[in-house]
Design an enzyme around this catalytic site. Structure first.
Site, PDB file in Angstrom:
ATOM      1  N   GLU A  33      10.012  99.431  85.462  1.00  0.00           N
ATOM      2  CA  GLU A  33       9.764  98.187  85.183  1.00  0.00           C
ATOM      3  C   GLU A  33      10.606  97.573  83.997  1.00  0.00           C
ATOM      4  OE1 GLU A  33       7.995  95.806  87.262  1.00  0.00           O
ATOM      5  OE2 GLU A  33       6.337  97.282  87.134  1.00  0.00           O
ATOM      6  N   ASP A  36      15.502  96.262  85.704  1.00  0.00           N
ATOM      7  CA  ASP A  36      16.333  95.570  86.838  1.00  0.00           C
ATOM      8  C   ASP A  36      17.482  94.674  86.067  1.00  0.00           C
ATOM      9  OD1 ASP A  36      14.513  93.520  86.351  1.00  0.00           O
ATOM     10  OD2 ASP A  36      14.562  93.055  88.499  1.00  0.00           O
ATOM     11  N   SER A 124       5.204  88.502  92.949  1.00  0.00           N
ATOM     12  CA  SER A 124       6.609  88.123  93.422  1.00  0.00           C
ATOM     13  C   SER A 124       6.180  86.933  94.446  1.00  0.00           C
ATOM     14  CB  SER A 124       7.426  89.202  94.083  1.00  0.00           C
ATOM     15  OG  SER A 124       8.106  89.844  92.966  1.00  0.00           O
ATOM     16  N   ASP A 170      12.887  91.783  92.984  1.00  0.00           N
ATOM     17  CA  ASP A 170      11.840  91.275  93.638  1.00  0.00           C
ATOM     18  C   ASP A 170      12.645  90.739  94.993  1.00  0.00           C
ATOM     19  OD1 ASP A 170      10.462  91.589  91.346  1.00  0.00           O
ATOM     20  OD2 ASP A 170      10.126  89.530  90.894  1.00  0.00           O
TER      21      ASP A 170
HETATM   22  C1  GLA Z   1       9.426  90.211  87.189  1.00  0.00           C
HETATM   23  C2  GLA Z   1      11.112  90.062  87.452  1.00  0.00           C
HETATM   24  C3  GLA Z   1      11.844  91.211  87.829  1.00  0.00           C
HETATM   25  C4  GLA Z   1      11.626  92.416  86.873  1.00  0.00           C
HETATM   26  C5  GLA Z   1      10.084  92.337  86.626  1.00  0.00           C
HETATM   27  C6  GLA Z   1       9.926  93.513  85.592  1.00  0.00           C
HETATM   28  O1  GLA Z   1       8.933  90.568  88.362  1.00  0.00           O
HETATM   29  O2  GLA Z   1      11.327  89.009  88.391  1.00  0.00           O
HETATM   30  O3  GLA Z   1      13.063  90.766  88.005  1.00  0.00           O
HETATM   31  O4  GLA Z   1      12.519  92.195  85.830  1.00  0.00           O
HETATM   32  O5  GLA Z   1       9.644  91.068  86.185  1.00  0.00           O
HETATM   33  O6  GLA Z   1      10.122  94.744  86.039  1.00  0.00           O
END
Ligand code: GLA
Length: 404
Positions: A33, A36, A124, A170
């Site tokens: 988490e 990315d 997402s 995502d």
């Molecule tokens: C959201 C963002 C992702 C990632 C997560 C945390 O979902 O869209 O890109 O950074 O938070 O891991």
């Protein structure tokens, strides 16, 4: 505007005159988490919620965007280049804008979105809308793009048009996922592999998502603040050790420069570095089919998000702590962007139903709020779900081993 050019046009394919429908799933992140956007590792899987994007060509010069969920339609002339409006339409319009910027403009169309992905829950919904819309627009132009191209297009739509500073996880997971597998992605190189979820005793577990119903939004300020703080720490490490990004950093390196950064930056980096290590260990646990080891990594990830990344909240902490004590639960953690949303839980198959009831009952008693639980199998991503719509067979992506 850039001169980058993507996609392979299907030779002399006519614009389809019929309506077509493209699908995209949602995703849950099992581990990795907030790694990315600094070259780290993530381990999400697609889940069987769906966004449907029905598209059909128009004969005038307009593009219309309709959402069944919000019961509104936005109609724009093809030449329109207006800024984001701050509502649901920004996601599909952002995708169109990115296609236009890349010289891959689809002919005028009506796009109708519908689906059942829970909103603002950290599953997402936005990336699902982006990917379903992108697939629909590409199906209309009969242009084949690669998994990487589609995912990057959708992330750019979100970063540049919507204005949300998300990473690539995502969009990539929603395009590239494979049923029955988690997706291990190296977000720096975009190398990925599909890891089977059914090895050994892992095959006797279920993924249970619990929606706290506390609304989460990546577009709100906290996500951006955490990102900036981790980039502050990353800059120190890069300058001192010549690293490419936090994906290469070690805790020993971080400790040695801790006096050169703010306490917040130190904590954010510590989360990211230890989280990358947990994803590497999770790959081992999955290959060994070991739910006990995997569950411990999930709990460690939660503690790290709670104390170091500071992106949890009271309701989510309660759900994780309660889950961890319930029979059959191997591990639990906050999933997604944080500050609300969902927990993801690894639970013994035969206990999953009872686990859901007990967790919801405890939450109701504590917060007088009704949580939702979803028992999920790993689903196919949009690449596989929509391949039949493209004139030529979409080639199977070669799974690239070697994600760090
Ligand atoms: C959201 C963002 C992702 C990632 C997560 C945390 O979902 O869209 O890109 O950074 O938070 O891991």
């Amino acid at each position: 505007m850039t001169s980058e050019k993507y996609g392979t046009p299907t030779p002399s394919a006519p614009v389809p005159s019929r309506a077509m429908e493209c699908l995209a799933p949602a995703r849950v992140n099992l581990l990795g988490e907030h790694t990315d956007y600094s070259g780290g590792l993530v381990l999400p899987m697609a889940i069987p919620f769906v966004t449907r994007a029905a598209i059909r060509p128009r004969t005038d010069s307009h593009c219309s965007f309709t959402s069944e969920l919000f019961s509104t339609t936005l109609t724009l002339d093809q030449t329109d280049r207006s800024a984001a409006r701050g509502d649901w339409s920004d996601y599909p319009v952002g995708v169109l804008r990115e296609l236009q910027n890349r010289g891959a403009e689809p002919p005028p169309f009506d796009l109708r979105l519908s689906g059942n992905v829970p909103l603002a829950a950290g599953l997402s919904s936005s990336a699902s809308v982006e990917v379903a819309s992108a697939m629909a627009m590409l199906a209309l132009t009969q242009t084949r793009w690669t998994i990487e191209e589609i995912a990057l297009l959708c992330r750019r739509a979100e970063n540049e048009y919507v204005g949300s500073p998300c990473g690539i996880m995502d969009q990539f997971a929603i395009v590239a996922a494979q049923a029955g597998h988690a997706l291990l992605l190296d977000t720096r190189t975009l190398a990925y592999e599909h890891l089977p979820m059914n090895k050994g005793e892992l095959g006797e577990t279920r993924i249970v998502i619990c929606n706290s119903m506390v609304r989460h939004s990546v577009a709100n300020g906290e996500y951006g603040i955490r990102r900036r703080e981790s980039e502050e720490g990353q800059a120190v490490l890069v300058a001192r050790f010549g690293l490419r990004d936090l994906g290469d950093a070690t805790i020993a390196q971080l400790d040695s420069v801790c006096s050169e950064m703010s306490v917040a930056a130190l904590r954010r980096c510590r989360h990211i570095i230890t989280e990358n290590a947990r994803v590497r260990a999770a790959k081992e646990a999955m290959n060994a089919g070991d739910p006990i080891a995997f569950g411990k990594l999930m709990l460690g990830s939660h503690t790290s998000q709670q104390n170091d990344f500071e992106c949890s909240c009271e309701e989510i902490d309660f759900l994780v702590e309660t889950a961890a004590e319930l029979p059959g639960c191997f591990g639990a953690r906050l999933t997604g962007g944080g500050f609300g949303g969902c927990t993801v839980n690894l639970v013994q198959h035969g206990e999953a139903e009872r686990f859901c009831s007990a967790l919801k009952a405890a939450y109701q008693r504590r917060f007088s709020r009704t949580a939702e639980t979803y028992l999920c199998e790993a689903a196919d991503g949009a690449w596989r779900q929509n391949s039949h719509l493209f004139a030529t067979t979409v080639p199977e992506p070669a799974s690239r081993a070697g994600a760090k």
